[in-house]
Design an enzyme around this catalytic site. Structure first.
Site, short mmCIF file in Angstrom:
data_model
loop_
_atom_site.label_atom_id
_atom_site.label_comp_id
_atom_site.label_asym_id
_atom_site.label_seq_id
_atom_site.Cartn_x
_atom_site.Cartn_y
_atom_site.Cartn_z
CE LYS A 114 -14.27 -1.54 0.59
NZ LYS A 114 -13.35 -2.00 1.65
CE LYS B 154 -4.55 -1.29 1.44
NZ LYS B 154 -5.69 -1.14 2.31
CE LYS C 265 -6.88 -6.26 -1.80
NZ LYS C 265 -8.08 -6.06 -1.06
#
Ligand code: AQP
Length: 332
Positions: free
Chosen positions: A199, A113, A196
């Site tokens: 959102k 991230k 993946k």
């Protein structure tokens, strides 16, 4: 024999996509008759990345209305938003003193991230897995329905529980195990099957949202990146083509079919024809949830009542665990 305890959470950090639905929410519904289930809308996790306050409130209601529309019964399950039960934060601190820095440094989700921007990421994003361990251990949950991306965090929760039990020579925290939906452990992006479905992906075309209209679903499926060959005729050739393999997995979970059965059904057919069928089965699966959730979303006082009652029920269990944990540690 008493029922096993299930805990899981979904972040109100944006709209729910089919990865969240098949990886987590659908499993939540499957557990509700056979287990004691506690499902949290984990708003404390969501703020590890800045959230617009109005949108956050909106998203909490949104996630709850999708939970209910998907079939979760608020009487059978404890459903609440995490920040209403302050024991989550309290246990996270206590467990943060058991967890080791080296363990957190191994967490791949944090590395993925933040990429090169480690220094500007929030401390909360770094310590997020400790809060997740607290979420689960607070309720002595045995089973945690999650997607594959949370597997490493679950292992950390087990390590923390084990070390706490060893350090204080008790058999207090249960070691939780992840439960995954076979063909939906990791639904991948429709634009890049190396990542993946997420959102926070910049491309709207990478994901199918529960709220998407039928036209949007058709458009996203037809535009999903694939090669130009025919459909694969066996598992090995499917596995070597990640984009098409991902679409086959989605078709299989929507229809409750084994992957082998899906491959056999479409073997050597045109990808465009498969995509048309895929769009249909996705629509059939999520349209009723989407319609119902939009209706439920309008009734804010009904949703708030569910969260209030859920938080009271959760707090009853959580406050007892905190009291016992402090006693073990030696606090007055
Ligand atoms: N692509 C996925 N396939 C299968 N399961 C998935 N989950 C998330 N993405 C997939 C599972 O959904 C549950 C709730 O996830 P979350 O709200 O905690 O968010 P997340 O795991 O961080 O993933 P998102 O939704 O894509 O958000 P961002 O973009 O913020 O990373 C979890 O059980 C998760 O495993």
């Amino acid at each position: 024999m008493s029922k096993k305890i299930v805990f899981s959470g979904v972040q109100p950090s944006g709209d729910i996509h089919i990865g969240n639905y098949f990886g987590a929410v659908k499993q939540f519904v499957d557990f509700q008759d056979s287990h004691e289930c506690i499902y949290s809308i984990v708003d404390l996790h969501a703020i590890t990345v800045w959230q617009d306050p109005n949108l956050l409130r909106n998203n909490i209601h949104e996630v709850l209305s999708i939970f209910l529309a998907a079939g979760l019964d608020p009487d059978k399950n404890i459903i609440f938003n995490q920040s209403k039960v302050s024991e989550h934060s309290e246990l996270a601190w206590l467990l943060g003193c058991t967890a080791r820095v080296g363990w957190l440094n191994r967490m791949t989700q944090f590395k993925d991230k933040v990429g090169k921007n480690k220094d500007t990421a929030s401390v909360g994003l770094y310590t997020y897995p400790i809060l997740m361990a607290a979420d689960i251990l607070l309720y002595k949950a045995n089973q945690v329905p999650v997607g594959d991306d949370q597997k490493q965090h679950l292992e950390l929760a087990r390590d923390i529980a084990q070390k706490f039990n060893n350090d204080y020579k008790v058999d207090f925290f249960k070691l939780p195990v992840p439960i995954m939906n076979k063909n939906a452990t990791r639904i991948m992006s429709l634009r890049d099957a190396r990542n993946k479905m997420s959102k926070s992906d910049v491309s709207e075309f990478s994901r199918i949202m529960i709220k998407d209209s039928n036209d949007e679903i058709i458009k996203k499926v037809m535009k999903a990146k694939t090669d130009s060959m025919k459909m694969p005729e066996n598992i090995d050739s499917s596995m070597s083509r990640p984009e098409i393999n991902n679409l086959i997995n989605i078709y299989s979970v929507c229809n409750n079919l084994s992957k082998e059965a899906t491959i056999e059904k479409f073997a050597l057919k045109n990808i465009a024809d498969f995509k048309k069928d895929l769009a249909d089965v996705i629509i059939n699966t999520i349209e009723p949830i989407s319609k119902n959730s939009k209706k439920l979303f309008k009734d804010k006082s009904y949703l708030d009542d569910i969260l209030k009652v859920g938080a009271e029920r959760a707090k009853n269990i959580a406050s007892y665990t905190i009291k016992e944990t402090k006693k073990i540690i030696g606090m007055m």
